[in-house]
Design an enzyme around this catalytic site. Structure first.
Site, short mmCIF file in Angstrom:
data_model
loop_
_atom_site.label_atom_id
_atom_site.label_comp_id
_atom_site.label_asym_id
_atom_site.label_seq_id
_atom_site.Cartn_x
_atom_site.Cartn_y
_atom_site.Cartn_z
N GLN A 82 0.87 -1.17 0.00
CA GLN A 82 0.00 0.00 0.00
C GLN A 82 0.91 1.23 0.00
O GLN A 82 1.61 1.49 0.98
CB GLN A 82 -0.91 -0.01 1.23
CG GLN A 82 -1.91 -1.16 1.22
CD GLN A 82 -2.83 -1.17 2.43
OE1 GLN A 82 -2.77 -0.28 3.27
NE2 GLN A 82 -3.67 -2.18 2.53
N HIS B 32 0.50 4.95 -0.30
CA HIS B 32 -0.67 5.83 -0.23
C HIS B 32 -0.51 6.82 0.91
O HIS B 32 0.56 6.94 1.51
CB HIS B 32 -1.94 4.97 -0.05
CG HIS B 32 -1.97 4.22 1.25
ND1 HIS B 32 -3.14 3.87 1.87
CD2 HIS B 32 -0.98 3.74 2.05
CE1 HIS B 32 -2.87 3.21 2.99
NE2 HIS B 32 -1.57 3.12 3.11
N HIS C 5 -5.04 -8.26 11.06
CA HIS C 5 -5.57 -9.18 10.05
C HIS C 5 -5.40 -10.63 10.52
O HIS C 5 -5.00 -11.51 9.76
CB HIS C 5 -4.85 -9.00 8.71
CG HIS C 5 -5.12 -7.68 8.06
ND1 HIS C 5 -4.29 -7.15 7.09
CD2 HIS C 5 -6.12 -6.79 8.22
CE1 HIS C 5 -4.77 -5.98 6.70
NE2 HIS C 5 -5.89 -5.75 7.36
N ASN D 226 -5.09 -7.65 2.36
CA ASN D 226 -6.17 -7.37 3.30
C ASN D 226 -7.24 -8.46 3.11
O ASN D 226 -7.72 -8.69 2.01
CB ASN D 226 -6.76 -5.99 3.00
CG ASN D 226 -7.85 -5.61 3.97
OD1 ASN D 226 -8.87 -6.29 4.08
ND2 ASN D 226 -7.66 -4.51 4.68
#
Length: 545
Positions: free
Chosen positions: A367, A369, A466, A510
């Site tokens: 990711q 971002h 997770h 994810n």
């Protein structure tokens, strides 16, 4: 079980109001509006819609850094090793030398060396769906994905799940910085793909700078309106499901016990079907408290637990990269309107949301971002338009000894069995994590210099949030799984489990969208069985006539 003279009755009881509980509820009622669903949650309902995302606040979207403190206020640690909780106090202050008592989730039997100290629970309506990043990637078909469903089934399930989660890869396409990050990384890594992240969100047509992030509220749709009066859905907040009562003869759950947290009153619920979606750890705890345990015929409960390794860094974009986009008409317009702003990037330019998809050559989820979370806050003096976060997630192979255990003697702050973690990563997992860190640092160096305090590091175990595998699904009742392909607990006719705990394989991406796939299958099975029960009941009625 409390006296059932005043028992609540429903067709389906769903314990937990996170996104997966919402998937169950929505799928059930969409299939048959005659199905009555009662959802219960331990937490309080505190948003305008049931379980809305906290990032859907306009104030937060104007300044994403505000979300960090919101996250920290909503999470509760699951197991704190007591030998790590002592502060360096004044020597005259009282302190326990050998803690043997649990308080504020301090766990005297939790070893610090194999804990998941950053693992948390969200005890409020909406669950983790009120805080999550909304990343909705699909598992890699060779590296991560289970063969419990066929390729065709997976394709159909992911398609349905994407619709429920409003998954898109285009909501940030007009971001100047997103295009800048993508093109910079593509030029430096010709052999590699860099694309927009798959996200559960929807950009407003009336106000394009506003994004509605997917949550329990958006999945439930009209059911999330507190004024909904369809008669087939209800929510009871601040009720803790303490246990299920199983009839040993019929192998069916015959009732659920709830405790009203405001009055301490016990409430009985009778349902035709029961679905436990309280998170990977707390779901296993409810099953344990219901005598569904490793020593009662479910040896896989809590075992084969997986959690990702996470590397993180934050960079400030290079001056040369920033200035390379100043000829963009939007940057020129911004500079004309705000000539004293030395940074020509528009204030409302959407944050970048980029990923390099997991592959055999790079077997980790990326990711690249800008987002806020419970760690990595940006100093107030740094312009957030310059900051890019890199979060990389590595998978850990499921092994039997990685587990969460529960105790009948020790309870948490809400009176439920206290979880204790035993988690260590293997040598191959460690080597993969090391390679992942090197990859992250290499990509970060193409974009800019490290933000002070945002230098590369591994996050505390459990920080990925997770956890998977604690109630894992399997093809056979061979002791290595807890539920079947329909997420139904083995040998129990009316008990289903939802959430990331059912995912039986290693997982770098994810896991939410994959957990939704299992929930869709489970919900469809419930619909089928309820229809069969109705048909059988009708036949019996006719035979009496």
């Amino acid at each position: 079980m409390p006296s059932d003279g005043n028992a609540l009755e429903t067709d389906v009881l769903i314990v937990g109001s996170g996104p997966i509980g919402a998937v169950y509820a929505r799928t059930l009622i969409d299939a048959d509006e005659g199905i009555n669903v009662l959802m219960v949650d331990i937490g309080e309902q505190g948003t305008r819609l049931i379980g809305d995302h906290k990032k859907n606040s306009v104030v937060v979207q104007k300044d994403i850094s505000r979300f960090t403190s919101t996250i920290q206020g909503g999470w509760s640690p699951l197991s704190v090793a007591a030998d790590t909780t002592a502060s360096y106090l004044d020597p005259v202050s009282w302190s326990a030398t050998q803690p043997k008592f649990i308080h504020n989730n301090q766990n005297p039997v939790q070893s610090s060396f194999d804990n998941l100290p950053a693992a948390v629970a969200v005890r409020e309506v909406g669950g983790m769906g009120s805080y999550w990043t909304c990343a909705t990637p699909e598992q890699h078909h060779e590296i991560e994905r289970s063969d419990i469903f066929s390729d065709g089934e997976w394709s159909d399930l992911y398609s349905t799940a994407r619709t429920l989660f409003r998954t898109t890869t285009t909501a940030f396409d007009h971001s100047i910085r997103q295009e800048l990050v993508k093109e910079t990384l593509r030029k430096a890594n010709h052999e590699r793909e860099f694309v927009a992240m798959s996200l559960g969100c929807q950009r407003s047509l009336k106000s394009p700078s506003y994004v509605e992030w997917t949550s329990t509220a958006s999945i439930l749709g009209c059911l999330a309106d507190p004024k909904y009066d369809g008669g087939n859905f209800g929510l009871k907040s601040q009720h803790c499901c303490t246990r299920l009562h199983v009839d040993a003869y019929s192998r069916r759950v015959i009732g659920a016990e709830l405790r009203n947290l405001l009055t301490n009153e016990l409430v009985a619920v009778r349902a035709k079907k029961y679905v436990i979606c309280a998170g990977a750890v707390l779901t296993a705890g409810i099953l344990f408290n219901s005598q569904i345990r490793p020593d009662t015929g479910y040896p896989a409960l809590g075992h084969y637990m997986t959690e990702q390794t996470v590397s993180l860094c934050q960079i400030v974009l290079k001056k040369s990269l920033i200035e390379s986009v100043w000829d963009d008409p939007r940057c020129r317009d911004h500079h004309q309107r705000y000539p004293e702003d030395p940074l020509h990037i528009p204030f409302d330019d959407p944050d970048p949301q980029v990923t390099a998809p997991i592959s055999k050559e790079h077997p980790w989820h990326t990711q690249i971002h800008r987002d806020a979370y419970g760690y990595g806050a940006v100093p107030i003096g740094v312009d957030q338009r310059l900051v890019v976060d890199l979060r990389f997630f590595g998978y850990v192979e499921p092994v039997y000894d990685n587990r969460v255990e529960f105790s009948s003697q020790s309870t948490d702050g809400l009176g439920m069995p206290q979880p204790t973690f035993h988690f260590r990563i293997g040598r191959e997992d460690a080597e993969r994590a090391h390679a992942m860190m090197k990859d992250m640092v290499n990509l970060a160096s193409e974009l800019g210099g490290f933000l002070t305090g945002g230098e590369p590091r591994f996050l505390t175990p459990g920080a990925a949030l997770h956890i998977c595998g604690t109630t894992r699904a399997g093809k056979e009742d061979d002791g290595r799984s807890v539920v079947d392909r329909h997420s139904k607990v083995w040998r129990l006719d009316n008990l289903f489990v939802g959430g990331c705990g059912v995912i039986p394989t290693q997982n770098a991406t994810n896991p939410t969208l994959t957990a939704a796939c299992f929930a869709i299958v489970g919900a469809k099975k419930i619909v089928e069985e309820l229809r069969d029960m109705k048909t059988i009941g009708a036949k019996k009625s006719r035979s009496r006539l």
